[in-house]
Write a protein that holds these residues in place. Structure first.
Motif, PDB file in Angstrom:
ATOM      1  N   ASP A  69       0.850  -1.182   0.000  1.00  0.00           N
ATOM      2  CA  ASP A  69       0.000   0.000   0.000  1.00  0.00           C
ATOM      3  C   ASP A  69       0.890   1.238   0.000  1.00  0.00           C
ATOM      4  O   ASP A  69       1.985   1.225   0.572  1.00  0.00           O
ATOM      5  N   VAL A  70       0.411   2.310  -0.624  1.00  0.00           N
ATOM      6  CA  VAL A  70       1.177   3.560  -0.681  1.00  0.00           C
ATOM      7  C   VAL A  70       1.194   4.254   0.678  1.00  0.00           C
ATOM      8  O   VAL A  70       2.231   4.732   1.126  1.00  0.00           O
ATOM      9  N   THR A  94      -3.341   0.471  -4.161  1.00  0.00           N
ATOM     10  CA  THR A  94      -3.629   1.678  -3.404  1.00  0.00           C
ATOM     11  C   THR A  94      -4.934   2.347  -3.791  1.00  0.00           C
ATOM     12  O   THR A  94      -5.480   2.072  -4.856  1.00  0.00           O
ATOM     13  N   CYS A  95      -5.385   3.232  -2.921  1.00  0.00           N
ATOM     14  CA  CYS A  95      -6.521   4.117  -3.228  1.00  0.00           C
ATOM     15  C   CYS A  95      -6.022   5.357  -3.955  1.00  0.00           C
ATOM     16  O   CYS A  95      -6.803   6.097  -4.537  1.00  0.00           O
ATOM     17  N   HIS A  96      -4.719   5.608  -3.888  1.00  0.00           N
ATOM     18  CA  HIS A  96      -4.111   6.803  -4.485  1.00  0.00           C
ATOM     19  C   HIS A  96      -3.715   6.508  -5.930  1.00  0.00           C
ATOM     20  O   HIS A  96      -2.563   6.271  -6.232  1.00  0.00           O
ATOM     21  N   GLY A  97      -4.704   6.522  -6.818  1.00  0.00           N
ATOM     22  CA  GLY A  97      -4.453   6.165  -8.209  1.00  0.00           C
ATOM     23  C   GLY A  97      -4.102   7.342  -9.094  1.00  0.00           C
ATOM     24  O   GLY A  97      -4.147   7.231 -10.312  1.00  0.00           O
ATOM     25  N   ASP A  98      -3.714   8.461  -8.504  1.00  0.00           N
ATOM     26  CA  ASP A  98      -3.388   9.635  -9.306  1.00  0.00           C
ATOM     27  C   ASP A  98      -2.103   9.406 -10.099  1.00  0.00           C
ATOM     28  O   ASP A  98      -1.278   8.562  -9.749  1.00  0.00           O
ATOM     29  N   ASP A 103       3.258   7.214 -11.382  1.00  0.00           N
ATOM     30  CA  ASP A 103       4.555   7.440 -12.027  1.00  0.00           C
ATOM     31  C   ASP A 103       5.704   7.203 -11.052  1.00  0.00           C
ATOM     32  O   ASP A 103       6.709   6.587 -11.399  1.00  0.00           O
ATOM     33  N   ARG A 104       5.552   7.695  -9.817  1.00  0.00           N
ATOM     34  CA  ARG A 104       6.613   7.516  -8.823  1.00  0.00           C
ATOM     35  C   ARG A 104       6.806   6.033  -8.504  1.00  0.00           C
ATOM     36  O   ARG A 104       7.939   5.549  -8.430  1.00  0.00           O
ATOM     37  N   ALA A 105       5.711   5.309  -8.311  1.00  0.00           N
ATOM     38  CA  ALA A 105       5.809   3.875  -7.993  1.00  0.00           C
ATOM     39  C   ALA A 105       6.519   3.119  -9.110  1.00  0.00           C
ATOM     40  O   ALA A 105       7.423   2.311  -8.852  1.00  0.00           O
ATOM     41  N   LEU A 106       6.138   3.381 -10.333  1.00  0.00           N
ATOM     42  CA  LEU A 106       6.754   2.670 -11.462  1.00  0.00           C
ATOM     43  C   LEU A 106       8.203   3.105 -11.665  1.00  0.00           C
ATOM     44  O   LEU A 106       9.064   2.287 -11.974  1.00  0.00           O
ATOM     45  N   ARG A 107       8.483   4.387 -11.462  1.00  0.00           N
ATOM     46  CA  ARG A 107       9.861   4.876 -11.585  1.00  0.00           C
ATOM     47  C   ARG A 107      10.767   4.232 -10.533  1.00  0.00           C
ATOM     48  O   ARG A 107      11.938   3.941 -10.790  1.00  0.00           O
ATOM     49  N   LEU A 108      10.210   3.990  -9.336  1.00  0.00           N
ATOM     50  CA  LEU A 108      10.988   3.356  -8.268  1.00  0.00           C
ATOM     51  C   LEU A 108      11.128   1.848  -8.450  1.00  0.00           C
ATOM     52  O   LEU A 108      11.833   1.199  -7.685  1.00  0.00           O
ATOM     53  N   ALA A 112       3.999  -3.608 -10.845  1.00  0.00           N
ATOM     54  CA  ALA A 112       2.599  -3.377 -11.217  1.00  0.00           C
ATOM     55  C   ALA A 112       2.023  -2.344 -10.261  1.00  0.00           C
ATOM     56  O   ALA A 112       2.493  -2.185  -9.133  1.00  0.00           O
ATOM     57  N   PHE A 113       0.990  -1.660 -10.734  1.00  0.00           N
ATOM     58  CA  PHE A 113       0.308  -0.631  -9.940  1.00  0.00           C
ATOM     59  C   PHE A 113      -1.178  -0.777 -10.188  1.00  0.00           C
ATOM     60  O   PHE A 113      -1.620  -0.689 -11.332  1.00  0.00           O
ATOM     61  N   LEU A 114      -1.935  -1.045  -9.139  1.00  0.00           N
ATOM     62  CA  LEU A 114      -3.380  -1.195  -9.263  1.00  0.00           C
ATOM     63  C   LEU A 114      -4.077  -0.388  -8.187  1.00  0.00           C
ATOM     64  O   LEU A 114      -3.586  -0.290  -7.056  1.00  0.00           O
TER      65      LEU A 114
END
Length: 166
Positions: A69-70, A94-98, A103-108, A112-114
């Motif tokens: 979770d974020v 996460t609930c924070h799908g902005d 972008d930050r999650a994928l850059r790090l 996957a990001f859902l």
């Protein structure tokens, strides 16, 4: 009459171990039950509610995949990515799908990001895709066999490879 050959059952590949990291107990419980519905391919190895618990559990349990979770009760879950990615693939849920968070999650390095409101089938599909990628380089869970003359894993004798191969 010659005896019939002994047929041994093929060993199924072990399920991918999943560590659940979310500050909400109900989310951890729900994800654990969802994963339990796929016993052939996924297995919940543990849960964590804080960053410190997540890092400790990742070291001790050696999961194949971490669901992260974020927001961990005000703690930045994404700051854990560099350490977690040494040990496992990471799916950010996460609930924070902005856009900036994604972008930050994928850059790090998140695999996957859902968003949490997406259907369970999407989550399970993403987990299986991450598991199929294997462990991060150099992080094979299998210790070398005693007496092996090579520090490198041997290539399989056929084209078949297990799901967990890196």
């Amino acid at each position: 009459m010659s005896p019939t050959p002994l047929s041994l059952p093929m060993a199924a590949a072990p399920p991918f171990g999943v560590l659940l990291v979310d500050d909400q107990q109900t989310v951890r419980d729900g994800l654990s039950r969802l994963i339990a519905c796929t016993p052939e391919s996924l297995h919940c190895v543990g849960t964590a509610a804080t960053g410190a618990q997540a890092l400790s559990a990742a070291r001790a349990l050696r999961p194949d995949i971490v669901i992260l979770d974020v927001d961990l009760n005000g703690e930045d879950g994404l700051s854990l990515l560099p350490e977690l990615l040494i040990r496992a693939r990471v799916l950010v849920l996460t609930c924070h799908g902005d856009g900036p968070t994604r972008d930050r999650a994928l850059r790090l390095g998140a695999g996957a990001f859902l968003e949490k409101h997406r259907p369970a089938a999407e989550l399970l599909g993403a987990l299986l895709r991450l598991g199929a990628l294997g462990r991060p380089a150099g992080q094979d869970k299998t210790p070398p066999l005693q007496g092996s003359s090579s520090p490198l894993p041997m290539a399989p004798s056929s084209g078949a490879q297990g799901k967990r191969d890196a």
